[in-house]
Design an enzyme around this catalytic site. Structure first.
Site: not given
Ligand code: NAD
Length: 491
Positions: A247, A170, A281, A380
Site C-alpha cells: 500500500e 518492523k 495516504c 505526492e
Molecule cells: P517509507 O517508504 O519511507 O517507509 C515505510 C517503511 O519501510 C518504514 O518502516 C521503513 O523503515 C521501511 N523501509 C525503508 N527502506 C526499506 C528497505 N530498503 N527495505 C525494507 N523496508 C524499508 O514511507 P514513510 O515515509 O514511513 O510513509 C509515508 C508513505 O506511506 C507515503 O508515501 C504514504 O502515502 C504511504 N502510506 C500509504 C498508505 C496506504 O495504505 N496506501 C497508508 C499510509 C501511508
C-alpha cells in the site's frame, strides 16, 4: 532503552535512537532499541520455529488473544492516543480516534477467527469429493509507515495472527512508542513465544533482513512508492519467491461540481487536505473545481482556513498539529517553492509558524491556478499542501481526476445522483467517496487502491484473508464407486 521483543524475550540492542515529540522537540519520549541484522534474523528464526504449532492452534485460542488485545486497547484509548499524538503530531482527538480503530480491528479479527470456512464442492468425476480450504502462509514480515503508528500495524498484525501466521513486525523509525505499547498488549494477551516479534530499527537493516530471508514467506508493506518498488522487486526475485502486498502513496482528487452544497464541499476539502496535517495516504491534494462554483469555493476555503488553529497536537482546541519531522517539513517547503516556480498562485498559508515550544509548525498551504501537469499536482507531497485545479465541466473534472499515476481514493461533492453514480463507476481508484472526505474509512471493509498506489490483495475486512492465507484444493476418492484415477482431458 526500550527493547525489542524477540523469541519471547525483551532484548536490548547495541544501538538506540531518540523518539522526539514534533510539537516540542525538547520533549524526548524515550530511547528505542535499533536492531542489527543479526537481531532481525533471530526474530525471523523464532517466528519460523513457532509457526508449526501456531498454525495448528485452535480458533478459540486465537480469538481469545485477539479479543483481549482489542479490549485492552479500547480500555486504554485515551492514554495510548496521547502517546500516539505526542510522537506523531496528529491532534489528540485524531490520536484517540486512531487507537479506537486499532482496538476495533483486533475485535473484528477476533470474530473472524470463528468464521473461518471452506467449501465442499462436487467433483466432475464420480466418487470424489473436492474441498477448498485456506491455510496460513507462514512467517509474515510486516513493514509499516509513521503516519498511522497503531492502526496500520493493527490491520496487518490482527489478520496475520487470526489466520495462523507468525509475525515479525518492523515499525517506522519515527514512531516506535505506539508500536512498543501495542506489542506489550499483544504479549500480555498470551501469544506463545516466537509467534509475535517486534524488531524496531532501520528499513535498510531490519526491513532488508526480512526481504532477504528465505524463512519469510510473505511481506505486507505500507509506505512510499520508491521503497514499495524495492520491496516488490526483492520479494519477486527471491528464492523462494515471497507473497507481497503493497500500500503506497496517493494524489487523491476531490471533485467539486457547480451543484455541490458549498458548505459540505468546503468541509470535505478542509478535512481531506489538511487534517492529520495532510499526512494521510488518502489525503486530497487535488481539489478539482468546476467553473460555476470555483471562485465561491476558493473564497470560502480562504475564510475557513483562517479559522484553523495550528498548534501543539496535545493542546485542546488545536485543529492541525505539526509536521512529523524536519525531513518532511523540508519536503513540504520544497514543494511550496516548486509550486510558485511553476506559476501556481499561493493564496493561503505555506509559512513556518512559531509556537510556545520548538516544533515543525507549518500553516496549511493552498494553491490556485494549478495545471494538472505541474509537479505539485502530480507528485505526492504528504503534507498540508493542496492545489485547486479548474475544470470546465463534469466530464473534464472526471478526466483530470483520473489523470494521475495514483489510484487510492477519489471523491466528489455534488447533489446530482446522475454525476455521483457516474463518478462512482468511472473513478479509477480503489475507494470512492460521495459528499465525504477522501480520507476516513470503516474498519470492516476492504482498503486499498489501483495503479501506482497499491499492489496485491486488499487489506482489512474479510478481504484480508486473501493475503494472509493460501488456498488448498483437496480431492478425496470416497471408495463408493469405480476407481477412476484419470478421466480423458483431466490434468
Ligand atoms: P517509507 O517508504 O519511507 O517507509 C515505510 C517503511 O519501510 C518504514 O518502516 C521503513 O523503515 C521501511 N523501509 C525503508 N527502506 C526499506 C528497505 N530498503 N527495505 C525494507 N523496508 C524499508 O514511507 P514513510 O515515509 O514511513 O510513509 C509515508 C508513505 O506511506 C507515503 O508515501 C504514504 O502515502 C504511504 N502510506 C500509504 C498508505 C496506504 O495504505 N496506501 C497508508 C499510509 C501511508
Amino acid at each position: 532503552m526500550t527493547k525489542n521483543y524477540i523469541a519471547g524475550e525483551w532484548v536490548g540492542a547495541s544501538e538506540a535512537s531518540p523518539n522526539l515529540n514534533p510539537s516540542n522537540t525538547n520533549d524526548v519520549i524515550g530511547e528505542f532499541a535499533r536492531a542489527s541484522a543479526a537481531e532481525a534474523q533471530a526474530a525471523i528464526d523464532a517466528a519460523y520455529a513457532a509457526f508449526p504449532a501456531w498454525s495448528r492452534s485452535t480458533i478459540q485460542q486465537r480469538h481469545d488473544i485477539l479479543k483481549a488485545v482489542g479490549d485492552e486497547i479500547m480500555a486504554r484509548k485515551d492514554e495510548l492516543g496521547r502517546l500516539l499524538s505526542r510522537e506523531e503530531g496528529k491532534t489528540l482527538p485524531e490520536g484517540i480516534g486512531e487507537v479506537t480503530r486499532a482496538g476495533q480491528i483486533f475485535q473484528f479479527f477476533a470474530g473472524e477467527c470463528l468464521r473461518m470456512a471452506g467449501e465442499k464442492v462436487p467433483s466432475v468425476r464420480p466418487a470424489i469429493d473436492v474441498e477448498i480450504t485456506r491455510e496460513p502462509v507462514g512467517v509474515v514480515g510486516l513493514i509499516t509507515p509513521w503516519n498511522f503508528p497503531i492502526a496500520i500495524p493493527a490491520w496487518k498484525i490482527a489478520p496475520a495472527l487470526a489466520y495462523g501466521n507468525t509475525v515479525v513486525f518492523k515499525p517506522a523509525e519515527l514512531v516506535p512508542g505506539s508500536a512498543h505499547a501495542l506489542s506489550e498488549i499483544i504479549i500480555r494477551a498470551g501469544v506463545p513465544a516466537g509467534v509475535f516479534n517486534l524488531v524496531m530499527g532501520k528499513g535498510s537493516v531490519v526491513g532488508e533482513a526480512m526481504l532477504q530471508s528465505p524463512k519469510v514467506s510473505a511481506i505486507s508493506f505500507t509506505g512510499s512508492v520508491p521503497t514499495g518498488r524495492r520491496v516488490a522487486q526483492t520479494c519477486i526475485t527471491a528464492d523462494p519467491m515471497k507473497k507481497v502486498q503493497l500500500e503506497m502513496g496517493g494524489k487523491n482528487p476531490m471533485v467539486v461540481l457547480d451543484d455541490a452544497d458549498l458548505k459540505v464541499a468546503v468541509e470535505c476539502a478542509i478535512n481531506s487536505a489538511f487534517f492529520s496535517t495532510g499526512q494521510r495516504c488518502t489525503a486530497s491534494s487535488r481539489l478539482i473545481v468546476t467553473e460555476g462554483i470555483h471562485d465561491r469555493f476558493v473564497a470560502a476555503m480562504q475564510e475557513r482556513m483562517q479559522g484553523l488553529v495550528i498548534d501543539d497536537a496535545l493542546k485542546s482546541g488545536t485543529h492541525i498539529g505539526p509536521v512529523v519531522d524536519q525531513g518532511q517539513l523540508d519536503q513540504d517547503l520544497k514543494y511550496i517553492k516548486i509550486g510558485q516556480e511553476e506559476g501556481a498562485k499561493l493564496i493561503a498559508g505555506g509559512e513556518l509558524l512559531k509556537r510556545d515550544a520548538p516544533g515543525f509548525y507549518l500553516s496549511p498551504a493552498l494553491f490556485t491556478e494549478v495545471d494538472n501537469q505541474m509537479r505539485v499536482a502530480r507528485e505526492e507531497i504528504f503534507g498540508p499542501v493542496a492545489t485547486v485545479i479548474r475544470a470546465k465541466n463534469y466530464d473534464e473534472a472526471l478526466e483530470l481526476a483520473n489523470d494521475t499515476p495514483f489510484g487510492l481514493s477519489s471523491g466528489i461533492c455534488t447533489t446530482s445522483l446522475k454525476y455521483a453514480s457516474h463518478f462512482k463507476r468511472n473513478a479509477e481508484a480503489g475507494m470512492v467517496m460521495v459528499n465525504l472526505p477522501t480520507a476516513g474509512v470503516d474498519y470492516h471493509v476492504p482498503f486499498g487502491g489501483r495503479k501506482g498506489s497499491s499492489y496485491g490483495p486488499r487489506e482489512q475486512g474479510r478481504y484480508a484473508q486473501e493475503f494472509y492465507t493460501t488456498v488448498k484444493t483437496a480431492y478425496v476418492f470416497d471408495g463408493n464407486g469405480p476407481y477412476v484415477p484419470k478421466t480423458k482431458g483431466s490434468e
